[in-house]
Design an enzyme around this catalytic site. Structure first.
Site, PDB file in Angstrom:
ATOM      1  N   ASP A 116     -50.461 -80.678  -5.981  1.00 41.11           N
ATOM      2  CA  ASP A 116     -49.252 -80.926  -5.194  1.00 41.11           C
ATOM      3  C   ASP A 116     -49.409 -80.313  -3.809  1.00 41.11           C
ATOM      4  O   ASP A 116     -50.412 -79.643  -3.532  1.00 41.11           O
ATOM      5  CB  ASP A 116     -48.005 -80.377  -5.915  1.00 41.11           C
ATOM      6  CG  ASP A 116     -48.131 -78.910  -6.316  1.00 41.11           C
ATOM      7  OD1 ASP A 116     -49.093 -78.258  -5.887  1.00 41.11           O
ATOM      8  OD2 ASP A 116     -47.285 -78.432  -7.064  1.00 41.11           O
TER       9      ASP A 116
ATOM     10  N   ASN B   3     -38.212 -72.720 -12.845  1.00 37.92           N
ATOM     11  CA  ASN B   3     -37.201 -73.638 -13.395  1.00 37.92           C
ATOM     12  C   ASN B   3     -37.828 -74.667 -14.337  1.00 37.92           C
ATOM     13  O   ASN B   3     -37.173 -75.631 -14.719  1.00 37.92           O
ATOM     14  CB  ASN B   3     -36.452 -74.352 -12.257  1.00 37.92           C
ATOM     15  CG  ASN B   3     -37.365 -75.199 -11.381  1.00 37.92           C
ATOM     16  OD1 ASN B   3     -38.548 -75.349 -11.686  1.00 37.92           O
ATOM     17  ND2 ASN B   3     -36.824 -75.761 -10.317  1.00 37.92           N
TER      18      ASN B   3
ATOM     19  N   HIS C  82     -40.604 -76.502 -13.650  1.00 35.64           N
ATOM     20  CA  HIS C  82     -41.293 -77.634 -13.019  1.00 35.64           C
ATOM     21  C   HIS C  82     -42.808 -77.587 -13.266  1.00 35.64           C
ATOM     22  O   HIS C  82     -43.383 -76.530 -13.516  1.00 35.64           O
ATOM     23  CB  HIS C  82     -40.971 -77.757 -11.521  1.00 35.64           C
ATOM     24  CG  HIS C  82     -41.514 -76.698 -10.634  1.00 35.64           C
ATOM     25  ND1 HIS C  82     -40.839 -76.210  -9.538  1.00 35.64           N
ATOM     26  CD2 HIS C  82     -42.697 -76.046 -10.627  1.00 35.64           C
ATOM     27  CE1 HIS C  82     -41.571 -75.314  -8.914  1.00 35.64           C
ATOM     28  NE2 HIS C  82     -42.700 -75.202  -9.562  1.00 35.64           N
TER      29      HIS C  82
ATOM     30  N   GLU D  22     -39.596 -81.535 -10.492  1.00 40.62           N
ATOM     31  CA  GLU D  22     -38.477 -80.626 -10.719  1.00 40.62           C
ATOM     32  C   GLU D  22     -37.664 -81.087 -11.935  1.00 40.62           C
ATOM     33  O   GLU D  22     -37.813 -82.237 -12.399  1.00 40.62           O
ATOM     34  CB  GLU D  22     -37.581 -80.622  -9.472  1.00 40.62           C
ATOM     35  CG  GLU D  22     -38.277 -80.118  -8.194  1.00 40.62           C
ATOM     36  CD  GLU D  22     -38.320 -78.588  -8.084  1.00 40.62           C
ATOM     37  OE1 GLU D  22     -38.401 -77.902  -9.119  1.00 40.62           O
ATOM     38  OE2 GLU D  22     -38.304 -78.095  -6.942  1.00 40.62           O
TER      39      GLU D  22
HETATM   40  C1  GLP Z   1     -45.115 -73.904  -7.304  1.00 39.59           C
HETATM   41  C2  GLP Z   1     -46.127 -75.052  -7.322  1.00 39.59           C
HETATM   42  C3  GLP Z   1     -46.687 -75.292  -8.687  1.00 39.59           C
HETATM   43  C4  GLP Z   1     -47.021 -73.964  -9.315  1.00 39.59           C
HETATM   44  C5  GLP Z   1     -45.727 -73.273  -9.640  1.00 39.59           C
HETATM   45  C6  GLP Z   1     -45.891 -71.848 -10.159  1.00 39.59           C
HETATM   46  O1  GLP Z   1     -43.910 -74.348  -6.743  1.00 39.59           O
HETATM   47  N1  GLP Z   1     -45.571 -76.279  -6.823  1.00 39.59           N
HETATM   48  O2  GLP Z   1     -47.820 -76.113  -8.612  1.00 39.59           O
HETATM   49  O3  GLP Z   1     -47.764 -74.160 -10.487  1.00 39.59           O
HETATM   50  O4  GLP Z   1     -44.802 -73.337  -8.571  1.00 39.59           O
HETATM   51  O5  GLP Z   1     -46.337 -70.981  -9.146  1.00 39.59           O
HETATM   52  P1  GLP Z   1     -46.851 -69.520  -9.442  1.00 39.59           P
HETATM   53  O6  GLP Z   1     -48.102 -69.637 -10.207  1.00 39.59           O
HETATM   54  O7  GLP Z   1     -47.088 -68.911  -8.068  1.00 39.59           O
HETATM   55  O8  GLP Z   1     -45.775 -68.828 -10.210  1.00 39.59           O
END
Ligand code: GLP
Length: 209
Positions: free
Chosen positions: A40, A106, A108, A113
């Site tokens: 993403d 949340n 996602h 989302e």
């Molecule tokens: C972000 C990204 C995701 C990621 C997630 C968790 O918003 N869009 O691809 O896996 O949230 O992030 P983190 O590993 O920093 O908790």
């Protein structure tokens, strides 16, 4: 990854995969024959520290001796973002061997989302406030309002799915994803319908199970 070096692999960014990438590089792992697709991207300027392409570069690619054979990232400056996302789905249709995922607070996956149907294509998305605010952890000076993501459809069609979660702050959402109802309210719950999914948790993230 090493046993199938010619794989097509989708990789996430963020805090969760960073130690995995460091360890992979420290052990001499190679992606020199692999196609790497970024999961993403945030709608942020090209030099932003919080952009996923820049995070992947710093956290993984800069640590490898050789670059991947192909690297597919999201051109958020494209004039036609819908066409750019459709092109990524064409790449995904070639067959993704492995998708590695983190989980948002949340629930996602990527930037799919809550409320996203399980067959959603890759597309432009509006970020939920919590997701936008979380980008400050990655060094975003101004929070993005939108992003682009591989859809739940192509994610769930991959041959293998690995979901990673670490830390006590993920315990509640991990529980909701793994023990709550399967549905679009918690997109990560859909991995339970995948026939070849593995969930990797540290003790803190597993503490509510
Ligand atoms: C972000 C990204 C995701 C990621 C997630 C968790 O918003 N869009 O691809 O896996 O949230 O992030 P983190 O590993 O920093 O908790």
């Amino acid at each position: 990854m090493q046993s199938n070096p010619a794989a097509q692999i989708v990789l996430p960014t963020g805090r969760t995969p960073e130690p995995v990438y460091r360890s992979f590089a420290d052990r001499g792992g190679s992606l020199a024959d692999a196609t790497i697709m970024l999961l993403d991207e945030f709608g942020l300027p090209p030099r932003s520290h919080a952009r996923c392409d820049n995070m992947l570069q710093r956290d993984l690619l800069d640590r490898l001796e050789e670059p991947p054979a192909r690297l597919l990232t999201w051109n958020t400056a494209a004039e036609d973002l819908d066409a750019m996302c459709a092109d990524m789905d064409v790449e995904a249709q070639r067959g993704i061997d492995l998708v590695i995922l983190g989980i948002g607070g949340n629930g996602h996956l990527g930037i799919n989302e809550p409320g996203t149907p399980s067959d959603a294509p890759s597309r432009v998305v509006e970020l939920h406030a919590e997701t936008a605010a979380a980008t400050s952890r990655y060094g975003a000076e101004t929070a993005p309002t939108w992003g682009v993501t591989l859809g739940l459809g192509p994610i769930l069609r991959a041959s293998a799915v690995w979901l990673l979660a670490t830390g006590a702050h993920k315990a509640a959402i991990v529980r909701a994803a793994l023990e709550g109802p399967i549905g679009s309210e918690v997109p990560a719950s859909y991995v339970r319908r995948h026939e070849n999914a593995i969930v990797f948790l540290d003790e803190a993230a597993a503490s509510d199970l």
